[in-house]
Design an enzyme around this catalytic site. Structure first.
Site, mmCIF file in Angstrom:
data_model
loop_
_atom_site.group_PDB
_atom_site.id
_atom_site.type_symbol
_atom_site.label_atom_id
_atom_site.label_comp_id
_atom_site.label_asym_id
_atom_site.label_seq_id
_atom_site.Cartn_x
_atom_site.Cartn_y
_atom_site.Cartn_z
ATOM 1 N N CYS A 155 38.850 18.639 12.739
ATOM 2 C CA CYS A 155 38.539 18.357 11.332
ATOM 3 C C CYS A 155 39.499 19.128 10.430
ATOM 4 C CB CYS A 155 37.093 18.756 11.029
ATOM 5 S SG CYS A 155 36.620 18.533 9.302
ATOM 6 N N CYS B 229 27.759 19.142 10.040
ATOM 7 C CA CYS B 229 28.720 20.003 9.356
ATOM 8 C C CYS B 229 27.973 21.258 8.926
ATOM 9 C CB CYS B 229 29.324 19.288 8.149
ATOM 10 S SG CYS B 229 30.494 20.311 7.217
ATOM 11 N N TYR C 22 40.762 22.689 -20.158
ATOM 12 C CA TYR C 22 40.430 21.970 -18.922
ATOM 13 C C TYR C 22 38.904 22.028 -18.753
ATOM 14 C CZ TYR C 22 45.383 23.139 -18.124
ATOM 15 O OH TYR C 22 46.734 23.326 -18.259
ATOM 16 N N ASP D 278 40.237 26.759 -16.919
ATOM 17 C CA ASP D 278 39.886 26.430 -15.531
ATOM 18 C C ASP D 278 40.747 25.252 -15.082
ATOM 19 O OD1 ASP D 278 38.666 26.163 -13.080
ATOM 20 O OD2 ASP D 278 36.831 25.259 -13.855
ATOM 21 N N CYS E 92 41.321 28.109 -8.644
ATOM 22 C CA CYS E 92 41.012 27.799 -7.241
ATOM 23 C C CYS E 92 42.222 28.027 -6.341
ATOM 24 C CB CYS E 92 40.520 26.359 -7.107
ATOM 25 S SG CYS E 92 41.699 25.112 -7.666
#
EC number: 2.1.1.-
Length: 404
Positions: free
Chosen positions: A75, A166, A253, A334, A361
């Site tokens: 995966c 998962c 954003y 962001d 991120c």
């Protein structure tokens, strides 16, 4: 096939450890951990480095564990399940801070970095905020195989792998996977979100709705929203523990208004900048549903309720607007993984904004943009790492920048 025995060094962003070959060339070895002795094969040559594959582990890290997920090696989702959870925290923090250190050290001619960012105690000063290591992910994009099975993207491939479970998914999604339900259209994609109880998809719901830190937030199943709700709430609470809002707020954003929504009770004026008109429409709805319910305390302030302005444009064009000439005491930013638009960053550096809350991120683009902010006179006052994505190398960063 060329094989060598190597000893791994540090892990770098992307979750591969580096090692040195006999000829001095650097090799990147996925699924390895620092300080392991490995027999590897060379799978790909590049001009300045190579890629290796573990053939045999000769000296095992004390932090190595068996991956919990049966799909781990095929995966394309997780890449750190080979390390115990506590060691993963250390690795993610190390990788993020190394990215920051590396970006800032490229500007050695600017003494400001030595004073503000490269002090030896910075690692200890950075605050790591953790949450659940498993059963946390609330948002997925699944591929539907020709037989109707749910699949995820295969690692380093355009193919997909059928997923029966998962362990990082929230229980509602795990139960869906285990049920082997095949009600979706074959050879398609489906976006699935769960608030912990309900399952939302583009087929069964026009909107998703969650409650975070006492506010109702709506968004489209096909749109972006954070996948770790518990950590999102911790992020929001941390931001507003440090925010000193008295006048005008800019939410760059903004998406569906997740952060500026919580500034409503303190600000006199709020501006949201978002290129996605659908997300901006949800932001308007979120302010409306919270201001007309107990979600937002509507005690009338001396200057009345804040004025809210919605700007449907991207960061590149913000500086061209008359509103960009306003003075903001607080900016939330962001951006997507690529970081702040060049034009928006230039505006931000010269804006004179007293406090900036930068949510990122990607530690690499955060580090790049931090360099520009420091040069322009801002100080990185607080640095947080929020563990949004356990079992992977990804992490969410919050930088609090202030200028006197």
């Amino acid at each position: 096939m060329q094989k060598e025995i190597v000893k791994t060094k540090k892990m770098v962003f992307g979750a591969s450890c580096i090692a040195s070959l006999k000829d001095g060339k650097t090799v990147f070895v996925p699924y390895s951990l620092p300080d392991e002795v490995l027999e590897i094969s060379i799978v790909k040559e590049h001009k300045n480095y190579t890629e290796g594959k573990i053939e045999k582990i000769l000296e095992v890290s004390p932090h190595r564990v068996e991956p919990r997920c049966p799909h781990f090696y095929v995966c394309g989702g997780c890449n750190l399940q080979t390390a115990d959870d506590e060691y993963q925290h250390f690795l993610r923090k190390s990788m993020a801070l190394e990215a920051l250190d590396r970006a800032l050290s490229l500007n050695k001619e600017k003494a400001v970095f030595e004073k503000q960012a490269l002090e030896k105690s910075f690692f200890e000063k950075s605050i790591f905020v953790s949450g659940p290591d498993w059963d946390y992910r609330a948002r997925f994009q699944f591929y539907i195989d020709k037989d109707g099975s749910l699949s995820l993207k295969e690692n380093k491939s355009s193919g997909s792998v059928k997923i029966k479970d998962c362990p990082i998914a929230v229980p509602a999604i795990r139960n869906l996977l285990k049920s082997n339900l095949k009600e979706y259209t074959p050879n398609s994609r489906i976006h699935i979100f769960s608030d912990g109880e309900k399952i939302f998809t583009q087929d069964n719901a026009k909107d998703c709705e969650v409650r975070l830190a006492g506010k109702r937030i709506k968004f489209n199943p096909l749109g972006f929203f954070q996948s770790n709700l518990e950590m999102t709430e911790k992020l929001i609470n941390t931001i507003f523990e440090y925010a000193e809002i008295s006048s005008s707020v800019l939410d760059f954003y903004s998406g569906v208004g997740t952060f500026s929504l919580f500034a409503y009770d303190q600000a006199k004026e709020i501006h949201l900048v978002e290129h996605n008109k659908h997300a901006l429409a949800y932001a308007q709805e979120n302010f409306l549903i919270n201001s007309s319910s107990s979600g937002i305390v509507r005690e009338k302030k001396e200057n009345g309720f804040p004025k809210i302005f919605y700007h449907a444009l991207d960061g590149k064009n913000w500086a061209k607007t008359k509103e960009s000439k306003l003075k903001f005491d607080t900016v939330f930013v962001d951006p997507p993984r690529i970081g702040i638009d060049k034009e928006a960053l230039s505006w931000l550096c010269s804006s004179g904004t007293r406090q900036i809350f930068y949510i990122s991120c990607d530690p690499v683009t955060f580090a790049r943009d931090t360099a520009s902010l420091l040069v322009s006179g801002y100080k990185l006052e607080k640095h947080f790492l929020f563990d949004f994505y356990p079992q992977t190398h990804h992490i969410e960063t919050l930088g609090i920048f202030r200028k006197n």
